[in-house]
Design an enzyme around this catalytic site. Structure first.
Site, PDB file in Angstrom:
ATOM      1  N   ASN A 274     -13.035   7.209   5.388  1.00 14.34           N
ATOM      2  CA  ASN A 274     -13.869   5.674   6.326  1.00 14.34           C
ATOM      3  C   ASN A 274     -12.689   5.935   7.250  1.00 14.34           C
ATOM      4  O   ASN A 274     -12.674   5.621   8.630  1.00 14.34           O
ATOM      5  CB  ASN A 274     -13.258   3.828   5.689  1.00 14.34           C
ATOM      6  CG  ASN A 274     -14.496   3.618   4.439  1.00 14.34           C
ATOM      7  OD1 ASN A 274     -15.322   3.895   4.903  1.00 14.34           O
ATOM      8  ND2 ASN A 274     -13.657   2.092   3.618  1.00 14.34           N
TER       9      ASN A 274
ATOM     10  N   TYR B 270       1.147  -1.433   0.210  1.00 12.46           N
ATOM     11  CA  TYR B 270       0.324   0.142   0.162  1.00 12.46           C
ATOM     12  C   TYR B 270       0.754   1.183  -0.375  1.00 12.46           C
ATOM     13  O   TYR B 270       0.044   2.335  -0.481  1.00 12.46           O
ATOM     14  CB  TYR B 270      -0.601  -0.009   0.984  1.00 12.46           C
ATOM     15  CG  TYR B 270      -1.736  -1.021   1.258  1.00 12.46           C
ATOM     16  CD1 TYR B 270      -3.261  -1.036   0.747  1.00 12.46           C
ATOM     17  CD2 TYR B 270      -1.889  -2.209   2.469  1.00 12.46           C
ATOM     18  CE1 TYR B 270      -4.196  -2.053   0.874  1.00 12.46           C
ATOM     19  CE2 TYR B 270      -2.612  -3.247   2.162  1.00 12.46           C
ATOM     20  CZ  TYR B 270      -3.865  -3.301   1.439  1.00 12.46           C
ATOM     21  OH  TYR B 270      -5.034  -4.737   1.992  1.00 12.46           O
TER      22      TYR B 270
ATOM     23  N   ASP C 265      -5.917  11.754   2.250  1.00 13.92           N
ATOM     24  CA  ASP C 265      -6.442  11.862   0.957  1.00 13.92           C
ATOM     25  C   ASP C 265      -7.827  12.516   0.311  1.00 13.92           C
ATOM     26  O   ASP C 265      -8.739  11.970   1.028  1.00 13.92           O
ATOM     27  CB  ASP C 265      -6.337  10.850  -0.155  1.00 13.92           C
ATOM     28  CG  ASP C 265      -7.137  10.012   0.523  1.00 13.92           C
ATOM     29  OD1 ASP C 265      -7.292   9.010   1.633  1.00 13.92           O
ATOM     30  OD2 ASP C 265      -7.616   8.979   0.461  1.00 13.92           O
TER      31      ASP C 265
ATOM     32  N   HIS D 116      -4.469   6.733  -1.148  1.00  9.33           N
ATOM     33  CA  HIS D 116      -5.381   6.401  -0.339  1.00  9.33           C
ATOM     34  C   HIS D 116      -3.909   6.878   0.766  1.00  9.33           C
ATOM     35  O   HIS D 116      -3.917   6.501   2.377  1.00  9.33           O
ATOM     36  CB  HIS D 116      -6.029   5.182   0.235  1.00  9.33           C
ATOM     37  CG  HIS D 116      -6.866   5.137   1.007  1.00  9.33           C
ATOM     38  ND1 HIS D 116      -7.531   6.570   0.808  1.00  9.33           N
ATOM     39  CD2 HIS D 116      -7.667   4.306   1.473  1.00  9.33           C
ATOM     40  CE1 HIS D 116      -9.107   6.534   1.175  1.00  9.33           C
ATOM     41  NE2 HIS D 116      -8.890   5.079   1.905  1.00  9.33           N
TER      42      HIS D 116
END
Length: 236
Positions: free
Chosen positions: A112, A14, A91, A19
């Site tokens: 989230n 990631y 972001d 993100h």
């Protein structure tokens, strides 16, 4: 103590995702201000230091994005911090790449990580929204945020992270307007559109068909000269 939270997902796969721009920002702050290596605490990676006389705790939650609030809440409870002492870097789809907005409170826009933090702390913390652009359709949002930045993105991403780190002291001081101004000045200017050339002056088909004086030598006397004078408007 001021808590600067960078949002992202843990794991090597990631690291370069859009993100994870919050993680990238916090890493650059730590690097530029010579913070000690990150260590495990509060279900997060944390590093503590001082910027412009302000004591700062940098935090990267390791609970994955949708449980970021679990980690942040642990740090807030330990240090007995108020919402005004917390700034979250994340972001933002609804801002063009490289654009920044700093705001206290407000909605989470479906993010989230923000939603999780709000569930623990309420809404009154500072949000530092770093634009990553929108893919154009809601069906492409998930793949957009969970994909790597493109090489071309470095044209705005590197100056943005550099300027944010340089001016991190303004985060702790609560100077939102000053921070946004510094970041805007640091961003590369958009290329200027080439100036449009003025369209040639419209001419009638008769005038367009006429040869220029440099191309044609007109007779100076006689019937033909008289006719050409009337046609081309040559004055005596």
């Amino acid at each position: 103590m001021h808590l600067i939270v960078g949002l992202g997902n843990p794991g090597a796969e990631y690291v370069a995702h859009r993100h994870n721009i919050g993680f990238l920002a916090v890493d650059e702050i730590a690097r530029q201000h010579s913070f000690p290596p990150f260590r495990q605490k509060f279900s997060a990676l944390v590093s503590e230091g001082v910027i412009d006389g302000e004591k700062i705790l940098l935090i990267k939650p390791q609970t994955f994005m949708n449980r970021s609030g679990d980690s942040v809440a642990q740090a807030v409870q330990f240090y007995k911090l108020a919402p005004a002492d917390i700034s979250v870097i994340h972001d933002e789809l609804d801002l063009a790449p490289g654009k920044v907005r700093v705001k206290t409170g407000g909605g989470n826009g479906g993010h989230n990580g923000l939603r999780s933090i709000e569930s623990h702390l309420g809404k009154d913390f500072v949000r530092i929204r770093l634009g990553i652009g929108h893919p154009g359709h809601k069906d492409r949002v998930h793949s957009h945020v969970l994909s790597n930045f493109h090489k071309a993105d470095n044209e705005w991403l590197e100056p943005l992270l550099d300027a944010l780190a340089k001016n991190a002291g303004l985060i702790a001081k609560g100077d939102a307007a000053g921070l946004m101004n510094k970041l805007a000045l640091a961003m590369p200017a958009a290329p200027k559109a080439e100036a449009e050339k003025p369209a040639p002056k419209a001419q009638s088909h008769v005038r367009q068909a006429r040869p220029s004086a440099s191309q044609t030598k007109l007779p100076e006397s006689g019937p033909m000269a008289d006719m050409l004078k009337k046609l081309f408007g040559k004055k005596d």
